[in-house]
Design an enzyme around this catalytic site. Structure first.
Site, PDB file in Angstrom:
ATOM      1  N   ASP A  57      29.093   7.138-101.007  1.00  0.00           N
ATOM      2  CA  ASP A  57      29.881   6.924-102.216  1.00  0.00           C
ATOM      3  C   ASP A  57      29.429   7.825-103.357  1.00  0.00           C
ATOM      4  O   ASP A  57      30.245   8.266-104.166  1.00  0.00           O
ATOM      5  CB  ASP A  57      29.796   5.461-102.640  1.00  0.00           C
ATOM      6  CG  ASP A  57      30.611   4.553-101.727  1.00  0.00           C
ATOM      7  OD1 ASP A  57      31.476   5.069-101.001  1.00  0.00           O
ATOM      8  OD2 ASP A  57      30.377   3.330-101.742  1.00  0.00           O
ATOM      9  N   LYS A 176      29.584  -5.780-110.178  1.00  0.00           N
ATOM     10  CA  LYS A 176      29.346  -6.946-109.321  1.00  0.00           C
ATOM     11  C   LYS A 176      27.899  -7.410-109.426  1.00  0.00           C
ATOM     12  O   LYS A 176      27.623  -8.609-109.442  1.00  0.00           O
ATOM     13  CB  LYS A 176      29.700  -6.633-107.867  1.00  0.00           C
ATOM     14  CG  LYS A 176      29.578  -7.839-106.934  1.00  0.00           C
ATOM     15  CD  LYS A 176      30.008  -7.495-105.531  1.00  0.00           C
ATOM     16  CE  LYS A 176      29.891  -8.722-104.628  1.00  0.00           C
ATOM     17  NZ  LYS A 176      28.499  -9.225-104.522  1.00  0.00           N
ATOM     18  N   SER A 177      26.964  -6.457-109.518  1.00  0.00           N
ATOM     19  CA  SER A 177      25.555  -6.836-109.638  1.00  0.00           C
ATOM     20  C   SER A 177      25.265  -7.526-110.967  1.00  0.00           C
ATOM     21  O   SER A 177      24.276  -8.246-111.095  1.00  0.00           O
ATOM     22  CB  SER A 177      24.655  -5.605-109.478  1.00  0.00           C
ATOM     23  OG  SER A 177      24.755  -4.748-110.601  1.00  0.00           O
TER      24      SER A 177
END
Length: 279
Positions: A57, A176-177
């Site tokens: 990514d 998200k973290s």
């Protein structure tokens, strides 16, 4: 959203972008050897129709920023050479499948929203950037104090480590973290998530991620001059005396090659965070 570019009878210009890992170089070498003798393809990093990112990514983010000014003409496809990548449709052992799909390609594409950022400095200069995942603002040495403004109306006064604003696809990354929600990319929206906010009887923030629709604008107005750390995807900058940061959904989108191997968003989420579920 799936749309289509017109490639009828056209030689496809292909750029191959790879990281420095051994397996990535092997994959790139195989692609070069196939495409250089194929009359339907022309290898060129200048004005490509298709950008093949090889790595993970992080490599796809780098490829995006290399061609972020040509998004209306370029489609991306990712090959992962390590662990499963969120943006990649192919593994390193599926190169032949990718080649076959590109030969059959008719220009179909899957498009995702991206983020536009405008950073105003105290001397009046405006620094503009695009992000595929997220943009964050932090003040490392001291608590960051800033007003959060939505559609020109003050929403809250923030005190804490910083603020993250993410795209729908970026909602699965740093957002998200931080405890933010996972947002499907067909929902053209931004997500504002706090980074270690201070909340007590004196200082209060909403304390939850906020989903902002496409037509709305977020402004972050720091209340103290100083050096701010601003990250745009995998790039980090130190900027002095930031007076305002504005966030919008960009009119442009990133386009990925659509093929039988294109992985749906929820399958990407499941593969990345859950894996196989025992029945």
């Amino acid at each position: 959203m799936m749309t289509q570019m017109n490639y009828t009878g056209k030689v496809k210009r292909v750029a191959i972008i790879a990281n420095g890992k051994y397996q990535s170089k092997r994959v790139a070498s195989k692609l070069f050897s196939v495409f250089k003798d194929d009359p339907d393809f022309y290898l060129s990093k200048k004005n490509p129709d298709i950008v093949i990112s090889i790595g993970g990514d992080g490599m796809l983010l780098s490829a995006f920023h290399m061609y972020e000014k040509e998004l209306d003409k370029v489609r991306f496809v990712g090959i992962h050479t390590g662990h499963l990548g969120f943006y990649t449709d192919y593994r390193d052992f599926e190169v032949d499948k990718l080649i076959d799909n590109l030969r059959k390609d008719k220009g179909e594409q899957i498009s995702y929203p991206i983020l536009k950022v405008a950073i105003t400095l105290d001397d009046g200069r405006v620094v503009k950037a695009r992000a595929l995942n997220e943009a964050t603002v932090k003040r490392i040495e001291k608590t960051m104090v800033a007003d959060v403004i939505i559609n020109h109306v003050k929403f809250e006064s923030f005190r804490g480590d910083g603020i993250s604003v993410s795209t729908p696809t970026g909602s699965t990354a740093y957002n998200k973290s931080l405890g933010g929600a996972v947002l499907h990319p067909t929902i053209e929206a931004l997500q504002l998530t706090e980074i270690s906010s201070l909340n007590n009887r004196v200082f209060r923030t909403l304390g939850s991620s906020i989903i902002i629709p496409k037509k709305d604008k977020i402004e972050l107005v720091p209340k103290r001059l100083g050096i701010y750390t601003i990250s745009i995807d995998n790039k980090t900058y130190q900027l002095k005396n930031v007076t305002k940061v504005e966030y919008f959904i960009d009119d442009e989108k990133i386009h990925f090659v659509s093929s039988p191997s294109h992985t749906s968003f929820w399958k990407r989420v499941k593969d990345a965070f859950i894996g196989e579920i025992d029945s």
